[in-house]
Design an enzyme around this catalytic site. Structure first.
Site, PDB file in Angstrom:
ATOM      1  N   TYR A 121     -12.242  -1.720  -3.665  1.00 38.47           N
ATOM      2  CA  TYR A 121     -12.771  -1.951  -2.315  1.00 38.47           C
ATOM      3  C   TYR A 121     -14.303  -1.884  -2.266  1.00 38.47           C
ATOM      4  CZ  TYR A 121      -8.330  -2.164   0.252  1.00 38.47           C
ATOM      5  OH  TYR A 121      -7.118  -2.560   0.780  1.00 38.47           O
ATOM      6  N   ASN A 167      -2.072   0.202   6.722  1.00 40.91           N
ATOM      7  CA  ASN A 167      -1.505  -1.019   7.295  1.00 40.91           C
ATOM      8  C   ASN A 167      -0.624  -1.816   6.328  1.00 40.91           C
ATOM      9  OD1 ASN A 167      -3.554  -1.985   5.746  1.00 40.91           O
ATOM     10  ND2 ASN A 167      -4.663  -3.012   7.386  1.00 40.91           N
ATOM     11  N   LYS A 177       0.829  -1.204   0.000  1.00 44.52           N
ATOM     12  CA  LYS A 177       0.000   0.000   0.000  1.00 44.52           C
ATOM     13  C   LYS A 177       0.869   1.263   0.000  1.00 44.52           C
ATOM     14  CE  LYS A 177      -3.915  -2.251   2.348  1.00 44.52           C
ATOM     15  NZ  LYS A 177      -4.927  -2.135   3.436  1.00 44.52           N
ATOM     16  N   HIS A 208      -2.030  -5.470   1.520  1.00 46.20           N
ATOM     17  CA  HIS A 208      -3.333  -6.107   1.301  1.00 46.20           C
ATOM     18  C   HIS A 208      -3.085  -7.533   0.852  1.00 46.20           C
ATOM     19  CE1 HIS A 208      -7.352  -6.940  -0.266  1.00 46.20           C
ATOM     20  NE2 HIS A 208      -6.725  -7.509  -1.271  1.00 46.20           N
ATOM     21  N   GLU A 264      -9.866 -10.203  -7.543  1.00 43.83           N
ATOM     22  CA  GLU A 264      -8.876  -9.143  -7.308  1.00 43.83           C
ATOM     23  C   GLU A 264      -7.723  -9.219  -8.314  1.00 43.83           C
ATOM     24  OE1 GLU A 264      -9.717  -8.653  -2.515  1.00 43.83           O
ATOM     25  OE2 GLU A 264      -7.737  -9.292  -3.189  1.00 43.83           O
TER      26      GLU A 264
HETATM   27  P1  GDP Z   1      -7.870  -6.969   5.732  1.00 41.35           P
HETATM   28  O1  GDP Z   1      -8.466  -8.125   4.989  1.00 41.35           O
HETATM   29  O2  GDP Z   1      -7.011  -7.406   6.902  1.00 41.35           O
HETATM   30  O3  GDP Z   1      -7.132  -5.988   4.839  1.00 41.35           O
HETATM   31  O4  GDP Z   1      -9.067  -6.148   6.426  1.00 41.35           O
HETATM   32  P2  GDP Z   1     -10.541  -5.737   5.930  1.00 41.35           P
HETATM   33  O5  GDP Z   1     -10.924  -6.466   4.672  1.00 41.35           O
HETATM   34  O6  GDP Z   1     -11.446  -5.846   7.120  1.00 41.35           O
HETATM   35  O7  GDP Z   1     -10.399  -4.172   5.624  1.00 41.35           O
HETATM   36  C1  GDP Z   1      -9.847  -3.714   4.411  1.00 41.35           C
HETATM   37  C2  GDP Z   1      -8.934  -2.539   4.718  1.00 41.35           C
HETATM   38  O8  GDP Z   1      -9.727  -1.461   5.238  1.00 41.35           O
HETATM   39  C3  GDP Z   1      -7.880  -2.784   5.808  1.00 41.35           C
HETATM   40  O9  GDP Z   1      -6.731  -3.435   5.351  1.00 41.35           O
HETATM   41  C4  GDP Z   1      -7.588  -1.361   6.266  1.00 41.35           C
HETATM   42  O10 GDP Z   1      -6.722  -0.678   5.348  1.00 41.35           O
HETATM   43  C5  GDP Z   1      -8.972  -0.733   6.207  1.00 41.35           C
HETATM   44  N1  GDP Z   1      -9.664  -0.824   7.508  1.00 41.35           N
HETATM   45  C6  GDP Z   1     -10.156  -1.937   8.119  1.00 41.35           C
HETATM   46  N2  GDP Z   1     -10.758  -1.637   9.288  1.00 41.35           N
HETATM   47  C7  GDP Z   1     -10.659  -0.286   9.415  1.00 41.35           C
HETATM   48  C8  GDP Z   1     -11.097   0.647  10.410  1.00 41.35           C
HETATM   49  O11 GDP Z   1     -11.706   0.286  11.423  1.00 41.35           O
HETATM   50  N3  GDP Z   1     -10.809   1.977  10.194  1.00 41.35           N
HETATM   51  C9  GDP Z   1     -10.149   2.411   9.068  1.00 41.35           C
HETATM   52  N4  GDP Z   1      -9.909   3.729   8.939  1.00 41.35           N
HETATM   53  N5  GDP Z   1      -9.718   1.552   8.111  1.00 41.35           N
HETATM   54  C10 GDP Z   1      -9.962   0.238   8.282  1.00 41.35           C
END
Ligand code: GDP
Length: 140
Positions: free
Chosen positions: A50, A113, A10, A116, A127
């Site tokens: 997304y 973070n 990222k 991905h 994807e």
């Molecule tokens: P992943 O599969 O571990 O990437 O997590 P998810 O699919 O739940 O979320 C997708 C992405 O959204 C994450 O990698 C973060 O960049 C972002 N994200 C997830 N949870 C949060 C949150 O609570 N707050 C914010 N600002 N971003 C989030």
């Protein structure tokens, strides 16, 4: 049997200059790079990628971040590549990510973070197709 998954370094991690360390982590752990390119996503492209998260409160912020600078998209291949990549990434929230995982090492916060990774075979297929035509994925 070899499996394919989509990985993204990222914009936060690219800005920190840790592309090499992240790619080295994949290679040291048995994942091969089957396709790779730098991209700077438009907001529209980030929102398309997304789309499953469009109802989440952080959707605008997440897609602004993902379009804020260059990122590296890769197809990783290897036995159990989807699960192995998720293990190497660590928990979504770096505060909860296990020691030595990519997110524990390189993430800034729960949104920025660092990496991905696809979470299941169906999402991996969708994807990968979002970024790479079949012919751009080498057979490894
Ligand atoms: P992943 O599969 O571990 O990437 O997590 P998810 O699919 O739940 O979320 C997708 C992405 O959204 C994450 O990698 C973060 O960049 C972002 N994200 C997830 N949870 C949060 C949150 O609570 N707050 C914010 N600002 N971003 C989030």
């Amino acid at each position: 049997m070899s499996e394919l998954t989509l990985s993204i370094i990222k914009p936060d991690a690219v800005a920190k200059g840790v592309i090499g360390e992240i790619v080295a982590t994949f290679e040291k752990n048995g994942l091969k790079i089957a396709a790779m390119k730098m991209v700077h996503l438009s907001r529209r492209e980030a929102r398309g990628f997304y789309a499953v998260h469009r109802e989440r409160p952080f959707f605008d912020s997440l897609t602004d971040f993902m379009s804020s600078g260059p990122a590296v998209v890769m197809v990783l291949s290897g036995a159990g590549a989807i699960g192995k990549n998720r293990e190497l990434m660590g928990a979504t929230n770096p505060a909860e990510a296990a020691a030595g995982t990519l997110r524990q090492r390189f993430a800034t916060d729960i949104e920025k973070n660092a990496v991905h990774g696809s979470d299941a075979p169906e999402t991996a297929r969708t994807e990968i197709a979002y970024f790479f035509p079949e012919l751009d994925i080498v057979n490894r």
